[in-house]
Design a protein around this motif. Structure first.
Motif, mmCIF file in Angstrom:
data_model
loop_
_atom_site.group_PDB
_atom_site.id
_atom_site.type_symbol
_atom_site.label_atom_id
_atom_site.label_comp_id
_atom_site.label_asym_id
_atom_site.label_seq_id
_atom_site.Cartn_x
_atom_site.Cartn_y
_atom_site.Cartn_z
ATOM 1 N N ALA A 182 0.839 -1.203 0.000
ATOM 2 C CA ALA A 182 0.000 0.000 0.000
ATOM 3 C C ALA A 182 0.869 1.246 0.000
ATOM 4 O O ALA A 182 0.890 2.039 0.951
ATOM 5 N N TYR A 183 1.640 1.404 -1.056
ATOM 6 C CA TYR A 183 2.471 2.597 -1.235
ATOM 7 C C TYR A 183 2.667 2.822 -2.722
ATOM 8 O O TYR A 183 2.332 1.974 -3.556
ATOM 9 N N VAL A 184 3.217 3.989 -3.070
ATOM 10 C CA VAL A 184 3.331 4.419 -4.459
ATOM 11 C C VAL A 184 4.797 4.423 -4.875
ATOM 12 O O VAL A 184 5.651 4.956 -4.163
ATOM 13 N N ASN A 223 6.741 6.029 -1.073
ATOM 14 C CA ASN A 223 6.288 6.514 0.241
ATOM 15 C C ASN A 223 5.922 5.324 1.131
ATOM 16 O O ASN A 223 4.801 5.224 1.631
ATOM 17 N N LYS A 224 6.897 4.433 1.332
ATOM 18 C CA LYS A 224 6.662 3.225 2.126
ATOM 19 C C LYS A 224 6.446 3.541 3.597
ATOM 20 O O LYS A 224 5.612 2.918 4.265
ATOM 21 N N LYS A 225 7.216 4.478 4.134
ATOM 22 C CA LYS A 225 7.203 4.738 5.574
ATOM 23 C C LYS A 225 5.926 5.413 6.036
ATOM 24 O O LYS A 225 5.440 5.177 7.143
ATOM 25 N N HIS A 226 5.393 6.283 5.192
ATOM 26 C CA HIS A 226 4.227 7.100 5.517
ATOM 27 C C HIS A 226 3.761 7.711 4.207
ATOM 28 O O HIS A 226 4.593 8.032 3.340
ATOM 29 N N TYR A 261 -2.116 8.044 -2.559
ATOM 30 C CA TYR A 261 -2.897 7.107 -1.753
ATOM 31 C C TYR A 261 -3.488 5.967 -2.589
ATOM 32 O O TYR A 261 -4.364 5.255 -2.115
ATOM 33 N N GLY A 262 -3.043 5.823 -3.813
ATOM 34 C CA GLY A 262 -3.487 4.698 -4.618
ATOM 35 C C GLY A 262 -4.631 5.002 -5.560
ATOM 36 O O GLY A 262 -5.245 6.077 -5.531
#
Length: 826
Positions: free
Chosen positions: A468-470, A488-491, A651-652
């Motif tokens: 769930a990241y871009v 943006n894996k961390k947040h 956000y996908g």
């Protein structure tokens, strides 16, 4: 091309809403078109501010140079030993150029004008063996052999799209021809020319019965035709045999124009893409520009409206360079090429008119996928010259294919298809070839988030990232063992640089800076040149290892002491619960230190522009003036909320496409959740909340005030869209289809249809030379409000401003009006 996810809104010039900042307003007229007196100068009441420095509108809306002159357009020098960047010349519109050495000194040195071509390039390519570098700068082409001085091999001629042939010569396009240049001798040879014209013939076929009979009956006529044919054939044979003559062009339909042309590095085939010549505007597509040097009015040409758009179809031609054979590659082999993907939409619109709709299985118009986001065509040969790939898109925006061409069978082979019931996202659809194996790597959102995939021509698709990241901004190493990317894996609001091993699919984080980031990989693939920012830190340059996870080193410090000394409010990133989705609404919340004390506060909700943009991140915002304005409001006790409502980036896919066929509905629902959160958590008075925004943010201000009049007590709409039928085709047709197909979506999404709902005070600030959102959007809405006998609105116009304001005086005037609106109404 690498562009940080937080820096996307200003890339595109004026081609789309994806470039908004916030601005608008100059001389003022009310509903009766009478000239109003200038508004009183509104300044913050600083009497109760304890801070040493009060934030004022004069300061924050001044020429941005006062913040410092940040580095721009960073890249690696041609030799890879320096980092190169530009910086605004103090007090000028010009730019100075600088270089930073990669040694331990990291000294910053000015690049003089006469040496720029030795450090920068408009285009550069390194030979496969690494021994030759060729680059294009201005109107010249240069070559540098490993141990030799640079050699200028071309000056003039408009050469572009450089590439290598398999025999180590240079390929380049110049006008309507593609040439090969020997980089050692400079000798040039044309390998392909094309012309959009009828192929010359010695004799024309008879036009009618009389002409046919004349040729058959009169020997003189027949012999004249035969002689012309002999001379014509002889001349053609001479031109083919004698190198003194130019090669005959490939003749394409006379009513077509070029989209792209590319020759195989093996010089065996070429692919040309064309389309029928189209008129994308007419005489009515103009914008009056009233302030001219000669005192007259200029009629400036502007883009076509989506309401006038016509379907576009591209034609793909394969040219056998050995035989001259020209073959058109049809789309019939693409899965779904004739699906009626809009059947349900068309049926709904037909039923609304009392009509019926029958499914249509005719071929869909298909184009080479292009976007304002990049300039190179989606047509690429592999280095071996035996494989070519194209990225194709249906004109209805519902399908994207990456396809190779079977050079023998002259057909497309689909390597990957992505379909979307809403629309294909232009941003995450890039592809490249590996340098060695005939393998494609590309981005796709087909799982719901932008992720990285590899696909051998004769193999299966493998996902290199998931979650769930871009993922964005791809760079493969020369040996194809690693691909670098930003994610943006961390947040959702933090972007870092990573790399993945293409064999083991092991990932490595290379930065840990916690903000927005972009990178350029050094030519030797050992160092990352980083552009990094934080909420209160404008972009600066850093360097870090490209192979190990070590702390990054800051290279520039360009932010002014004046900016650093100001008491800026650092917003909190809050995940506000949504009443309509399972996912939270990430938002920036600006809070006074004592916000929980005393009576409930007044608040302002800011609506970012572009629709598809992210602003609730931990980096420097393109809305830097708004950030400073929000800090000023906080200093006076306001609470400010800045939401990444549905449609926002980062956000996908599902978050992005929630607005399909209903722009302004999910976003206003999210704004209500934001208002409720402020009341329940930030000590805000529900009856003292205002809203504002520019471009798409201005559109949302309209939709909120017109459709949910209890939500805000006042609103300011800056350079706003009032009717999507007047906006551009690439952006709008993605989300709402086109007005001829889906009028329901346009009427559901355009504020002008809901103007009767206005109950609270509305300020409209409109630039008059806006070639993005036309001034007519405000003009038509004002007339509508007059006819509805509304009295609670006012309009400010800005005669010399485009979509993104330029003049500090205009910025100041605009925000004085916004500030006054909130002070008066909240």
């Amino acid at each position: 091309m690498k562009q940080s996810l937080g820096l996307l809104t200003l890339i595109a010039g004026t081609t789309s809403l994806l470039m908004a900042c916030t601005s608008t307003a100059k001389s003022v007229g009310d509903a009766t078109s009478q000239i109003r007196a200038p508004i009183p100068v509104m300044q913050p009441d600083v009497s109760k501010i304890d801070s040493d420095k009060a934030i004022t509108l004069e300061q924050i809306m001044a020429d941005p140079e006062w913040l410092g002159r940040q580095p721009e357009n960073p890249s690696w020098s041609l030799d890879g030993k320096h980092m190169v960047f530009q910086r605004k010349t103090q007090g000028s519109v010009l730019r100075d150029w600088y270089r930073i050495s990669t040694d331990n000194n990291e000294q910053i040195v000015t690049i003089e004008d006469e040496a720029r071509h030795l450090f920068d390039a408009d285009e550069r390519i390194l030979s496969p063996d690494g021994n030759m570098l060729v680059w294009r700068y201005a109107d010249s082409v240069f070559v540098k052999h490993r141990d030799a001085s640079p050699l200028q091999i071309r000056k003039g001629g408009d050469y572009a799209r450089l590439d290598w042939t398999t025999d180590k010569r240079l390929l380049a396009q110049s006008g309507n021809r593609i040439v090969v240049i020997d980089p050692k001798t400079g000798v040039e040879k044309t390998v392909l020319t094309w012309a959009f014209a009828d192929k010359p013939q010695a004799v024309q076929p008879p036009e009618d019965y009389i002409a046919e009979e004349q040729i058959a009956l009169i020997d003189y006529i027949a012999k004249s035709r035969a002689d012309r044919q002999v001379r014509f054939d002889d001349q053609r044979a001479l031109k083919k045999a004698n190198s003194a003559y130019s090669d005959e062009p490939v003749y394409l339909p006379a009513d077509h124009e070029l989209i792209a042309a590319n020759v195989s590095p093996a010089l065996n085939y070429a692919v040309i893409v064309s389309r029928e010549t189209m008129d994308f505007r007419d005489d009515s597509d103009i914008m009056p520009h009233y302030i001219q040097e000669d005192g007259r009015i200029a009629a400036v040409s502007v883009r076509q409206r989506v309401a006038d758009a016509q379907p576009e179809n591209h034609h793909v031609w394969l040219v056998n360079l050995a035989t001259g054979e020209l073959s058109e590659i049809g789309y019939q082999s693409l899965p779904g090429y004739n699906e009626d993907v809009l059947a349900d939409v068309k049926r709904e619109n037909a039923e609304a008119k009392g009509e019926t709709y029958e499914v249509n299985r005719l071929p869909r118009p298909i184009t080479l996928l292009r976007s304002w986001y990049w300039t190179e065509p989606s047509l690429k040969w592999h280095n071996n010259g035996q494989h070519v790939a194209l990225m194709l898109e249906a004109w209805d925006n519902k399908d994207r294919w990456i396809a190779t061409i079977d050079l023998e069978d002259k057909t497309f082979i689909t390597q990957h298809r992505q379909s979307d019931e809403a629309w294909i996202n232009y941003r995450f659809n890039r592809f490249e070839w590996f340098n060695n194996a005939p393998t494609l790597y590309f981005l796709s959102e087909h799982t719901g988030y932008s992720h990285l995939y590899i696909k051998p021509v004769n193999g299966e698709v493998t996902a290199l990232t998931a979650g769930a990241y871009v993922v964005d901004n791809l760079t493969a190493t020369n040996d194809d063992n690693f691909i670098y990317y930003v994610a943006n894996k961390k947040h959702p609001g933090i972007y870092e640089v990573y790399r993945v091993n293409t064999q083991t699919i092991e990932h490595q984080a290379l930065t840990d800076l916690n903000g927005l980031i972009d990178y350029e990989l050094s030519p030797d693939e050992q160092t990352l040149l980083l552009t990094h920012s934080k909420v209160t830190q404008p972009p600066e340059l850093f360097m870090a290892s490209a192979v190990t996870s070590t702390p990054a080193k800051q290279l520039t410090d360009t932010v002014s002491d004046a900016f650093k000394s100001m008491p800026w409010s650092v917003p909190k990133i809050v995940a506000i619960p949504s009443s309509h989705t399972d996912a939270p609404i990430y938002s920036r919340v600006y809070l006074p230190e004592d916000y929980k004390q005393g009576e409930p506060r007044k608040a302002v909700v800011f609506n970012h522009g572009a629709g598809y943009l992210q602003n609730a991140h931990l980096g420097w915002s393109n809305y830097f003036r708004e950030f400073m304005f929000h800090s000023m409001l906080v200093q006076q006790g306001y609470v400010v909320l800045d939401m990444d409502f549905r449609a926002s980036a980062g956000y996908g896919r599902d978050w992005r496409t929630a607005i399909y066929r209903q722009m302004g509905t999910p976003e206003v629902q999210d704004l209500r959740d934001g208002v409720n959160w402020l009341v329940e958590n930030a000590n805000v008075d529900r009856e003292r909340i205002g809203t504002y925004g520019g471009s798409y943010g201005g559109f949302l201000t309209f939709m909120a005030l017109f459709n949910e009049p209890d939500l805000f007590q006042a609103g300011a709409a800056l350079r706003p869209v009032s009717d999507w039928a007047h906006y551009n085709t690439p952006y709008t047709s993605n989300i709402l289809n086109t007005p001829d197909v889906d009028p329901i979506a346009y009427e559901r999404s355009s504020p002008i249809y809901f103007a009767e709902g206005l109950e609270k005070p509305l300020l409209m600030n409109a630039p008059m030379v806006d070639d993005n959102v036309f001034f007519v959007d405000v003009v038509r809405l004002v007339q509508r409000l007059i006819e509805l006998e509304k009295t609670n609105f006012e309009t400010a116009i800005y005669p010399v401003e485009p979509h993104g304001f330029v003049q500090p005086s205009s910025w100041l005037d605009e925000y004085r009006r916004i500030y006054k609106l909130f002070e008066d109404e909240l």
